[in-house]
Motif scaffolding. Structure first.
Motif, PDB file in Angstrom:
ATOM      1  N   LEU A  47      67.479  30.032  11.870  1.00  0.00           N
ATOM      2  CA  LEU A  47      67.920  30.627  10.615  1.00  0.00           C
ATOM      3  C   LEU A  47      68.664  31.924  10.890  1.00  0.00           C
ATOM      4  CD1 LEU A  47      67.852  30.718   7.492  1.00  0.00           C
ATOM      5  CD2 LEU A  47      65.658  31.905   7.683  1.00  0.00           C
ATOM      6  N   VAL A  48      69.850  32.051  10.300  1.00  0.00           N
ATOM      7  CA  VAL A  48      70.658  33.257  10.468  1.00  0.00           C
ATOM      8  C   VAL A  48      70.500  34.183   9.260  1.00  0.00           C
ATOM      9  CG1 VAL A  48      73.004  34.150  10.694  1.00  0.00           C
ATOM     10  CG2 VAL A  48      72.346  32.045  11.894  1.00  0.00           C
ATOM     11  N   ALA A  49      70.666  33.634   8.067  1.00  0.00           N
ATOM     12  CA  ALA A  49      70.600  34.457   6.855  1.00  0.00           C
ATOM     13  C   ALA A  49      70.343  33.577   5.646  1.00  0.00           C
ATOM     14  CB  ALA A  49      71.901  35.240   6.661  1.00  0.00           C
ATOM     15  N   THR A  50      69.677  34.159   4.656  1.00  0.00           N
ATOM     16  CA  THR A  50      69.372  33.478   3.394  1.00  0.00           C
ATOM     17  C   THR A  50      69.749  34.373   2.228  1.00  0.00           C
ATOM     18  OG1 THR A  50      67.542  32.211   4.335  1.00  0.00           O
ATOM     19  CG2 THR A  50      67.543  32.518   1.952  1.00  0.00           C
ATOM     20  N   ILE A  51      70.305  33.767   1.201  1.00  0.00           N
ATOM     21  CA  ILE A  51      70.483  34.457  -0.080  1.00  0.00           C
ATOM     22  C   ILE A  51      69.843  33.585  -1.150  1.00  0.00           C
ATOM     23  CG2 ILE A  51      72.829  33.522  -0.417  1.00  0.00           C
ATOM     24  CD1 ILE A  51      73.433  36.244  -1.865  1.00  0.00           C
ATOM     25  N   ARG A  52      68.877  34.160  -1.849  1.00  0.00           N
ATOM     26  CA  ARG A  52      68.135  33.406  -2.835  1.00  0.00           C
ATOM     27  C   ARG A  52      68.901  33.343  -4.151  1.00  0.00           C
ATOM     28  NH1 ARG A  52      65.156  36.379   0.305  1.00  0.00           N
ATOM     29  NH2 ARG A  52      63.622  35.339   1.631  1.00  0.00           N
ATOM     30  N   LYS A  53      68.410  32.489  -5.042  1.00  0.00           N
ATOM     31  CA  LYS A  53      69.078  32.335  -6.327  1.00  0.00           C
ATOM     32  C   LYS A  53      69.102  33.635  -7.109  1.00  0.00           C
ATOM     33  CE  LYS A  53      64.873  30.469  -8.445  1.00  0.00           C
ATOM     34  NZ  LYS A  53      64.263  29.297  -9.093  1.00  0.00           N
ATOM     35  N   ILE A  54      68.123  34.504  -6.848  1.00  0.00           N
ATOM     36  CA  ILE A  54      68.083  35.786  -7.550  1.00  0.00           C
ATOM     37  C   ILE A  54      68.942  36.842  -6.849  1.00  0.00           C
ATOM     38  CG2 ILE A  54      65.823  35.340  -8.550  1.00  0.00           C
ATOM     39  CD1 ILE A  54      64.627  37.207  -6.413  1.00  0.00           C
ATOM     40  N   GLY A  55      69.496  36.490  -5.699  1.00  0.00           N
ATOM     41  CA  GLY A  55      70.410  37.390  -5.010  1.00  0.00           C
ATOM     42  C   GLY A  55      69.828  38.171  -3.858  1.00  0.00           C
ATOM     43  N   PHE A  67      76.105  40.884  10.210  1.00  0.00           N
ATOM     44  CA  PHE A  67      76.429  39.749   9.340  1.00  0.00           C
ATOM     45  C   PHE A  67      76.016  40.077   7.899  1.00  0.00           C
ATOM     46  CE2 PHE A  67      76.072  36.039  12.616  1.00  0.00           C
ATOM     47  CZ  PHE A  67      76.922  36.717  13.477  1.00  0.00           C
ATOM     48  N   THR A  68      76.794  39.538   6.956  1.00  0.00           N
ATOM     49  CA  THR A  68      76.478  39.695   5.534  1.00  0.00           C
ATOM     50  C   THR A  68      76.633  38.357   4.841  1.00  0.00           C
ATOM     51  OG1 THR A  68      77.286  41.983   5.541  1.00  0.00           O
ATOM     52  CG2 THR A  68      77.020  40.911   3.404  1.00  0.00           C
ATOM     53  N   ILE A  69      75.585  37.934   4.152  1.00  0.00           N
ATOM     54  CA  ILE A  69      75.641  36.708   3.366  1.00  0.00           C
ATOM     55  C   ILE A  69      75.862  37.073   1.903  1.00  0.00           C
ATOM     56  CG2 ILE A  69      73.129  36.610   3.011  1.00  0.00           C
ATOM     57  CD1 ILE A  69      73.353  33.530   3.259  1.00  0.00           C
ATOM     58  N   SER A  70      76.678  36.275   1.231  1.00  0.00           N
ATOM     59  CA  SER A  70      76.940  36.514  -0.189  1.00  0.00           C
ATOM     60  C   SER A  70      77.207  35.171  -0.861  1.00  0.00           C
ATOM     61  CB  SER A  70      78.121  37.463  -0.375  1.00  0.00           C
ATOM     62  OG  SER A  70      79.311  36.915   0.186  1.00  0.00           O
ATOM     63  N   ASN A  76      80.709  28.046  -6.666  1.00  0.00           N
ATOM     64  CA  ASN A  76      79.778  27.194  -5.908  1.00  0.00           C
ATOM     65  C   ASN A  76      79.915  27.406  -4.401  1.00  0.00           C
ATOM     66  OD1 ASN A  76      79.001  26.135  -8.348  1.00  0.00           O
ATOM     67  ND2 ASN A  76      79.421  24.013  -7.838  1.00  0.00           N
ATOM     68  N   THR A  77      80.052  28.646  -4.012  1.00  0.00           N
ATOM     69  CA  THR A  77      80.361  28.971  -2.622  1.00  0.00           C
ATOM     70  C   THR A  77      79.426  30.053  -2.090  1.00  0.00           C
ATOM     71  OG1 THR A  77      82.685  28.405  -2.969  1.00  0.00           O
ATOM     72  CG2 THR A  77      82.163  29.722  -1.030  1.00  0.00           C
ATOM     73  N   VAL A  78      79.002  29.865  -0.850  1.00  0.00           N
ATOM     74  CA  VAL A  78      78.254  30.882  -0.116  1.00  0.00           C
ATOM     75  C   VAL A  78      79.083  31.278   1.104  1.00  0.00           C
ATOM     76  CG1 VAL A  78      76.910  29.169   1.173  1.00  0.00           C
ATOM     77  CG2 VAL A  78      76.031  31.503   0.921  1.00  0.00           C
ATOM     78  N   TYR A  79      79.040  32.552   1.423  1.00  0.00           N
ATOM     79  CA  TYR A  79      79.841  33.103   2.512  1.00  0.00           C
ATOM     80  C   TYR A  79      78.940  33.727   3.572  1.00  0.00           C
ATOM     81  CZ  TYR A  79      83.404  32.921  -1.163  1.00  0.00           C
ATOM     82  OH  TYR A  79      84.239  32.526  -2.183  1.00  0.00           O
ATOM     83  N   LEU A  80      79.480  33.794   4.779  1.00  0.00           N
ATOM     84  CA  LEU A  80      78.836  34.565   5.832  1.00  0.00           C
ATOM     85  C   LEU A  80      79.923  35.384   6.517  1.00  0.00           C
ATOM     86  CD1 LEU A  80      76.122  35.112   7.273  1.00  0.00           C
ATOM     87  CD2 LEU A  80      76.855  33.468   9.016  1.00  0.00           C
TER      88      LEU A  80
END
Length: 115
Positions: A47-55, A67-70, A76-80
């Motif tokens: 696992l590198v990074a997680t962003i939950r539904k609440i942010g 690294f920054t996840i958003s 409908n997109t997630v970024y790293l």
């Protein structure tokens, strides 16, 4: 049918940057926790990074501060965003969508950090 499509991988020199994207379809994106994993040759997927539904977010210690996840729920997109890349970041990076323990995966995108 859930579909996750990653893009943005490539070859970059040490110290460089890349931004990975993962576009989701077939799900109500906003209610999913989204993650990036990676798998290097001969190693287990991690696992590198997680962003939950609440942010809220969390990161592996090895990538904290680099690294920054958003996410953009409208797209409908997630970024790293990956900065200051190191050779040890070389791996196939996978997008993951999780809802209550049900996981879906993308096909992966290769990131190679080398001079």
């Amino acid at each position: 049918q859930v579909q996750l499509v990653e893009s943005g991988g490539g070859l970059v020199q040490p110290g460089g940057s890349l931004r990975l994207s993962c576009v989701a379809s077939g799900i109500i994106f906003s209610i999913y926790d989204m993650s990036w994993y990676r798998q290097a040759p001969g190693k287990q997927r991690e696992l590198v990074a997680t962003i939950r539904k609440i942010g809220s977010t969390n990161y592996a210690d090895s990538v904290k501060g680099r690294f920054t996840i958003s996410r953009d729920n409208a797209k409908n997109t997630v970024y790293l965003q990956m900065n200051n890349l190191k050779p040890e970041d070389t791996a196939v990076y996978y997008c993951n969508a999780n809802l209550g323990g049900f996981n879906s995966w993308g096909q992966g995108t290769q990131v190679t950090v080398s001079s």
